[in-house]
Write a protein that holds these residues in place. Structure first.
Motif, PDB file in Angstrom:
ATOM      1  N   UNK A   2      12.411  -8.074  20.740  1.00 23.88           N
ATOM      2  CA  UNK A   2      12.997  -8.108  19.445  1.00 23.88           C
ATOM      3  C   UNK A   2      11.571  -8.074  18.535  1.00 23.88           C
ATOM      4  N   UNK A   3      11.492  -7.206  17.433  1.00 20.12           N
ATOM      5  CA  UNK A   3      10.158  -7.129  16.702  1.00 20.12           C
ATOM      6  C   UNK A   3       9.977  -8.260  15.780  1.00 20.12           C
ATOM      7  N   UNK A   4       8.990  -8.874  15.625  1.00 21.78           N
ATOM      8  CA  UNK A   4       8.532 -10.047  14.741  1.00 21.78           C
ATOM      9  C   UNK A   4       9.110  -9.840  13.322  1.00 21.78           C
ATOM     10  N   UNK A   5       9.709 -10.921  12.755  1.00 20.63           N
ATOM     11  CA  UNK A   5      10.256 -10.836  11.579  1.00 20.63           C
ATOM     12  C   UNK A   5       9.042 -10.908  10.490  1.00 20.63           C
ATOM     13  N   UNK A   6       8.992  -9.937   9.389  1.00 13.84           N
ATOM     14  CA  UNK A   6       7.830  -9.740   8.543  1.00 13.84           C
ATOM     15  C   UNK A   6       7.938 -11.261   7.703  1.00 13.84           C
ATOM     16  N   UNK A   7       6.787 -11.647   7.224  1.00 12.11           N
ATOM     17  CA  UNK A   7       6.666 -12.907   6.835  1.00 12.11           C
ATOM     18  C   UNK A   7       6.703 -12.834   5.079  1.00 12.11           C
ATOM     19  N   UNK A   8       7.220 -11.736   4.711  1.00 11.61           N
ATOM     20  CA  UNK A   8       7.112 -11.718   3.150  1.00 11.61           C
ATOM     21  C   UNK A   8       8.151 -10.670   2.637  1.00 11.61           C
ATOM     22  N   UNK A   9       8.510 -10.695   1.416  1.00  8.67           N
ATOM     23  CA  UNK A   9       9.780 -10.010   0.855  1.00  8.67           C
ATOM     24  C   UNK A   9       8.954  -8.698   0.472  1.00  8.67           C
ATOM     25  N   UNK A  10       9.285  -7.431   1.048  1.00  6.63           N
ATOM     26  CA  UNK A  10       8.768  -6.185   0.911  1.00  6.63           C
ATOM     27  C   UNK A  10       8.697  -5.876  -0.608  1.00  6.63           C
ATOM     28  N   UNK A  11       9.991  -5.945  -1.429  1.00 10.98           N
ATOM     29  CA  UNK A  11      10.265  -5.486  -2.496  1.00 10.98           C
ATOM     30  C   UNK A  11       9.254  -6.268  -3.360  1.00 10.98           C
ATOM     31  N   UNK A  12       9.148  -7.569  -3.292  1.00 10.85           N
ATOM     32  CA  UNK A  12       8.414  -8.570  -4.077  1.00 10.85           C
ATOM     33  C   UNK A  12       6.986  -8.085  -3.895  1.00 10.85           C
ATOM     34  N   UNK A  13       6.404  -7.733  -2.923  1.00  9.16           N
ATOM     35  CA  UNK A  13       5.042  -7.566  -2.714  1.00  9.16           C
ATOM     36  C   UNK A  13       4.903  -5.995  -3.288  1.00  9.16           C
ATOM     37  N   UNK A  14       5.825  -5.263  -3.011  1.00 11.35           N
ATOM     38  CA  UNK A  14       5.408  -3.985  -3.776  1.00 11.35           C
ATOM     39  C   UNK A  14       5.553  -4.032  -5.489  1.00 11.35           C
ATOM     40  N   UNK A  15       6.176  -4.918  -5.939  1.00  6.70           N
ATOM     41  CA  UNK A  15       6.096  -5.134  -7.274  1.00  6.70           C
ATOM     42  C   UNK A  15       4.927  -5.570  -7.526  1.00  6.70           C
ATOM     43  N   UNK A  16       4.243  -6.646  -6.804  1.00  2.34           N
ATOM     44  CA  UNK A  16       3.040  -7.360  -7.122  1.00  2.34           C
ATOM     45  C   UNK A  16       1.867  -5.825  -7.055  1.00  2.34           C
ATOM     46  N   UNK A  17       1.863  -5.282  -6.050  1.00  6.85           N
ATOM     47  CA  UNK A  17       1.098  -4.150  -5.797  1.00  6.85           C
ATOM     48  C   UNK A  17       1.156  -3.099  -6.832  1.00  6.85           C
ATOM     49  N   UNK A  18       2.249  -2.814  -7.312  1.00  5.58           N
ATOM     50  CA  UNK A  18       2.429  -1.813  -8.642  1.00  5.58           C
ATOM     51  C   UNK A  18       1.869  -2.517  -9.832  1.00  5.58           C
ATOM     52  N   UNK A  19       2.126  -3.762  -9.883  1.00  6.23           N
ATOM     53  CA  UNK A  19       1.360  -4.383 -11.254  1.00  6.23           C
ATOM     54  C   UNK A  19      -0.143  -4.449 -11.236  1.00  6.23           C
ATOM     55  N   UNK A  20      -0.595  -4.585  -9.790  1.00  2.76           N
ATOM     56  CA  UNK A  20      -1.973  -4.439  -9.614  1.00  2.76           C
ATOM     57  C   UNK A  20      -2.409  -2.858  -9.919  1.00  2.76           C
ATOM     58  N   UNK A  21      -2.079  -2.065  -9.481  1.00  2.18           N
ATOM     59  CA  UNK A  21      -2.444  -0.693  -9.947  1.00  2.18           C
ATOM     60  C   UNK A  21      -2.171  -0.389 -11.132  1.00  2.18           C
ATOM     61  N   UNK A  22      -1.245  -0.688 -11.880  1.00  2.00           N
ATOM     62  CA  UNK A  22      -0.815  -0.511 -13.255  1.00  2.00           C
ATOM     63  C   UNK A  22      -1.913  -1.278 -14.133  1.00  2.00           C
ATOM     64  N   UNK A  23      -2.377  -2.334 -13.737  1.00  2.00           N
ATOM     65  CA  UNK A  23      -3.691  -3.024 -14.441  1.00  2.00           C
ATOM     66  C   UNK A  23      -4.904  -2.341 -14.276  1.00  2.00           C
ATOM     67  N   UNK A  24      -5.226  -2.166 -12.882  1.00  2.00           N
ATOM     68  CA  UNK A  24      -6.656  -1.785 -12.770  1.00  2.00           C
ATOM     69  C   UNK A  24      -6.869  -0.167 -12.569  1.00  2.00           C
ATOM     70  N   UNK A  25      -5.645   0.651 -12.075  1.00  4.01           N
ATOM     71  CA  UNK A  25      -5.793   1.744 -11.598  1.00  4.01           C
ATOM     72  C   UNK A  25      -6.006   1.812 -10.042  1.00  4.01           C
ATOM     73  N   UNK A  26      -5.750   3.008  -9.605  1.00  2.00           N
ATOM     74  CA  UNK A  26      -6.057   3.306  -8.103  1.00  2.00           C
ATOM     75  C   UNK A  26      -7.335   3.030  -7.560  1.00  2.00           C
ATOM     76  N   UNK A  27      -8.452   3.692  -8.378  1.00  2.00           N
ATOM     77  CA  UNK A  27      -9.822   3.597  -7.791  1.00  2.00           C
ATOM     78  C   UNK A  27     -10.511   2.074  -7.996  1.00  2.00           C
ATOM     79  N   UNK A  28     -10.065   1.521  -8.972  1.00  2.00           N
ATOM     80  CA  UNK A  28     -10.390  -0.311  -9.140  1.00  2.00           C
ATOM     81  C   UNK A  28      -9.914  -0.911  -8.663  1.00  2.00           C
ATOM     82  N   UNK A  29      -8.814  -0.855  -7.783  1.00  2.00           N
ATOM     83  CA  UNK A  29      -7.968  -1.636  -6.937  1.00  2.00           C
ATOM     84  C   UNK A  29      -8.312  -1.653  -5.492  1.00  2.00           C
ATOM     85  N   UNK A  30      -8.946  -2.465  -5.140  1.00  2.00           N
ATOM     86  CA  UNK A  30      -9.402  -2.327  -3.616  1.00  2.00           C
ATOM     87  C   UNK A  30      -8.334  -3.185  -2.752  1.00  2.00           C
ATOM     88  N   UNK A  31      -8.107  -2.790  -1.523  1.00  2.00           N
ATOM     89  CA  UNK A  31      -7.351  -3.341  -0.587  1.00  2.00           C
ATOM     90  C   UNK A  31      -7.415  -5.097  -0.518  1.00  2.00           C
TER      91      UNK A  31
END
Length: 186
Positions: A2-31
Motif C-alpha cells: 500500500x502506498x504511503x499516505x501523503x502528508x499534506x492536503x493537495x488542494x491546500x498546497x495547490x492554493x498556496x502555490x497558486x497564490x505564490x505564482x500570483x504574487x511573484x509570477x512564474x519566473x520569479x517563483x523558485x521551487x
C-alpha cells in the motif's frame, strides 16, 4: 504494498502555490520559494504535481476556476456585452483588491499567459459581435476595437491594483471606461 499516505492536503498546497505564482509570477517563483511557502519538500512536491511548469499550469487552471472565474461567468450569464463588461469591471475592482489575496490578476500579470489573455479578448469580441448582429449595439460598433479597449481596461486595473490602487479607485476606472461604451440601440 500500500502506498504511503501523503502528508499534506493537495488542494491546500495547490492554493498556496497558486497564490505564490500570483504574487511573484512564474519566473520569479523558485521551487525553493514554493517549498518554503507550502512546507512540502521538493521530492513530495514533484511527486504530487510534477515539475515547476506543470505545477504552474495546474495553478493557472485553479485560478481560472476559482479567483478568476468571475469573467467567464459574466460573459455566460449576462444578456449583453455591456452588462457583462460592467459586471466584469466592477467585480475586478473587488477581486483585484481583496485584502487577504495577492493583488491584481494572475493571468494578466504573467507574461507566459499571452494565449489565455488573447482567448479572453476573443470572448469579449464574440459577445460584442453578437450584440452588433442582434441589434443591441449600433451596426457601426467596432467589436475588435471595443474588445481591445475592454482587455486594456481590465489589464490596467490589474496593474493598478498590484501598484496599490484602492477598490474605489478601480471602481472609478470602471465607471470611466463604461462611459465610453456605445449607446445601446433603442
Amino acid at each position: 504494498m500500500v502506498g504511503r499516505k501523503r502528508g499534506f492536503d493537495r488542494d491546500d498546497v495547490l492554493d498556496q502555490v497558486t497564490r505564490a505564482f500570483w504574487r511573484n509570477g512564474f519566473q520569479a517563483t523558485s521551487v525553493a520559494d514554493l517549498t518554503g511557502t507550502t512546507g512540502v519538500n521538493p521530492p513530495s512536491l514533484y511527486a504530487a504535481f510534477g515539475d515547476k511548469r506543470t505545477l504552474f499550469a495546474e495553478a493557472v487552471s485553479r485560478y481560472q476556476a476559482t479567483y478568476g472565474a468571475f469573467t467567464k461567468r459574466a460573459l455566460e450569464e449576462e444578456p449583453t456585452a455591456r452588462h457583462a463588461v460592467e459586471r466584469i469591471l466592477n467585480e475586478a475592482a473587488i477581486e483585484y483588491t481583496t485584502p487577504e489575496r495577492p493583488k491584481g490578476c494572475l493571468i494578466l500579470s504573467s507574461p507566459e499567459l499571452h494565449d489565455l489573455r488573447d482567448q479572453a479578448r476573443q470572448a469579449f469580441e464574440a459577445k460584442i459581435r453578437h450584440d452588433v448582429a442582434t441589434g443591441a449595439l449600433p451596426a457601426g460598433a467596432d467589436a475588435h476595437r471595443l474588445a481591445l479597449f475592454v482587455a486594456a481596461t481590465v489589464r490596467g486595473m490589474s496593474s493598478l491594483a498590484r501598484d496599490g490602487a484602492t477598490r474605489e479607485e478601480l471602481r472609478d476606472v470602471a465607471r470611466t471606461a463604461l462611459s465610453a461604451w456605445p449607446a445601446p440601440v433603442p
